[in-house]
Scaffold this active site. Structure first.
Site, PDB file in Angstrom:
ATOM      1  N   SER A  91     -91.130   3.977  61.489  1.00  0.00           N
ATOM      2  CA  SER A  91     -89.803   4.582  61.334  1.00  0.00           C
ATOM      3  C   SER A  91     -89.434   4.862  59.880  1.00  0.00           C
ATOM      4  CB  SER A  91     -88.737   3.700  61.985  1.00  0.00           C
ATOM      5  OG  SER A  91     -88.988   3.545  63.356  1.00  0.00           O
ATOM      6  N   GLU A 149     -87.188  -5.669  55.920  1.00  0.00           N
ATOM      7  CA  GLU A 149     -88.280  -6.306  56.653  1.00  0.00           C
ATOM      8  C   GLU A 149     -88.368  -7.771  56.240  1.00  0.00           C
ATOM      9  OE1 GLU A 149     -90.929  -7.632  58.972  1.00  0.00           O
ATOM     10  OE2 GLU A 149     -90.190  -5.572  59.242  1.00  0.00           O
ATOM     11  N   GLY A 166     -82.685  -8.023  58.464  1.00  0.00           N
ATOM     12  CA  GLY A 166     -81.911  -6.795  58.586  1.00  0.00           C
ATOM     13  C   GLY A 166     -80.527  -7.004  59.155  1.00  0.00           C
ATOM     14  N   ASP A 175     -84.120  -1.927  65.508  1.00  0.00           N
ATOM     15  CA  ASP A 175     -85.341  -1.916  66.316  1.00  0.00           C
ATOM     16  C   ASP A 175     -86.045  -3.267  66.190  1.00  0.00           C
ATOM     17  OD1 ASP A 175     -87.689  -1.231  67.647  1.00  0.00           O
ATOM     18  OD2 ASP A 175     -88.560  -0.275  65.879  1.00  0.00           O
TER      19      ASP A 175
END
Length: 284
Positions: A99, A117, A143, A168
């Site tokens: 992404s 991350e 995140g 995600d």
């Protein structure tokens, strides 16, 4: 957390997620003013399809590689395929863009991306990938927790009124993940109410998602859209039968833009009993 996306890069869930993601970015680019993208679970950004992890599952073979063989697809799908091909040699597919790399490729000079991350090895790979790209900031941090620090987005003198937050997560503990997503969305929308929010979710047993959808519909978004691809019936909690994207505050007529993609994905990637869904969860 021991999840590694390298085992799943380019699978049917990535195909759906990234088609939607690039369509959202393209919609943001229709206006000249800058926009900001926050990717809360960015991964390493690029995955070698020849790596041991990828070959162990071969999920890309039934995902992006299969779709690449489609002779003609709608523009919303072709945009995605061009973006994947852009990081590969002509006529070959050796790497798959995650992404953050897909977003970074699509940014204009005035736009910015923050990629979070938590896993150290993945975060280091992400930092190396974007070491020379001034439009991308990599944060080796959780995140969810970064929401308070990064929203509403401001870089120097630039305040970003428009943008996108992609959530995600790996869903390693699904029962705990959904309440965390709802709490994060509520916090983020209080800080940056006009942004687009896109959440990827797995489909194993559909009934397990109903509570999540009810909570999502109660969030203070003007509208909420669901886009789903199930490659097989949702009859087993032990495998990924499909996935979906929850989009809060989607662009105008975004459902119409996505609509041509879903029948193609069902036909090309689906097994017996495959289904798709494009439905408003909430619309004002």
């Amino acid at each position: 957390m021991n999840y590694r996306h390298a085992f799943h890069a380019g699978n049917h869930a990535d195909v759906l997620k990234h088609i939607v993601l690039l369509a959202l970015v393209e919609a943001l680019k229709r206006k000249d003013s800058p926009f900001f993208v926050l990717d809360t679970h960015a991964g390493r950004g690029r995955y070698l399809l020849s790596a041991a992890e990828s070959r162990k599952t071969a999920e890309a073979d039934a995902g992006v590689l299969k779709l690449m063989d489609e002779p003609k697809a709608p523009e919303v799908v072709e945009r995605y395929l061009r973006a994947v091909q852009a990081i590969n040699p002509v006529g070959a597919l050796v790497a798959y863009p995650g992404s953050p790399l897909l977003v970074a490729q699509a940014l204009r000079e005035q736009d910015r991306l923050a990629a979070c991350e938590l896993q150290q090895e993945e975060a280091q790979a992400l930092k190396e990938l974007f070491a020379h790209d001034g439009k991308v900031a990599v944060h080796a941090r959780d995140g969810y927790a970064a929401i308070k620090a990064l929203l509403p987005p401001r870089i120097g003198e630039t305040r970003f009124a428009r943008g996108l937050v992609l959530i995600d997560p790996p869903y390693e503990v699904q029962d705990a993940e959904y309440p965390q997503i709802i709490a994060t969305l509520r916090e983020a929308m209080a800080r940056w109410p006009n942004a687009i929010y896109a959440v990827w979710y797995p489909i194993k047993l559909r009934r397990s998602l109903m509570h999540f959808f009810r909570k999502a519909a109660a969030l203070p978004a003007k509208s909420a859209l669901l886009a789903e691809l199930q490659i097989r019936p949702d009859d087993s909690p032990l495998r990924l039968n499909g996935s979906g994207m929850l989009i809060l505050n989607p662009p105008w007529q975004f459902d119409q833009e996505l609509a041509p993609a879903l029948p193609v994905l069902k036909r090309v990637l689906g097994e017996a009993g495959a289904t798709t869904r494009l439905e408003w969860l909430k619309q004002e």
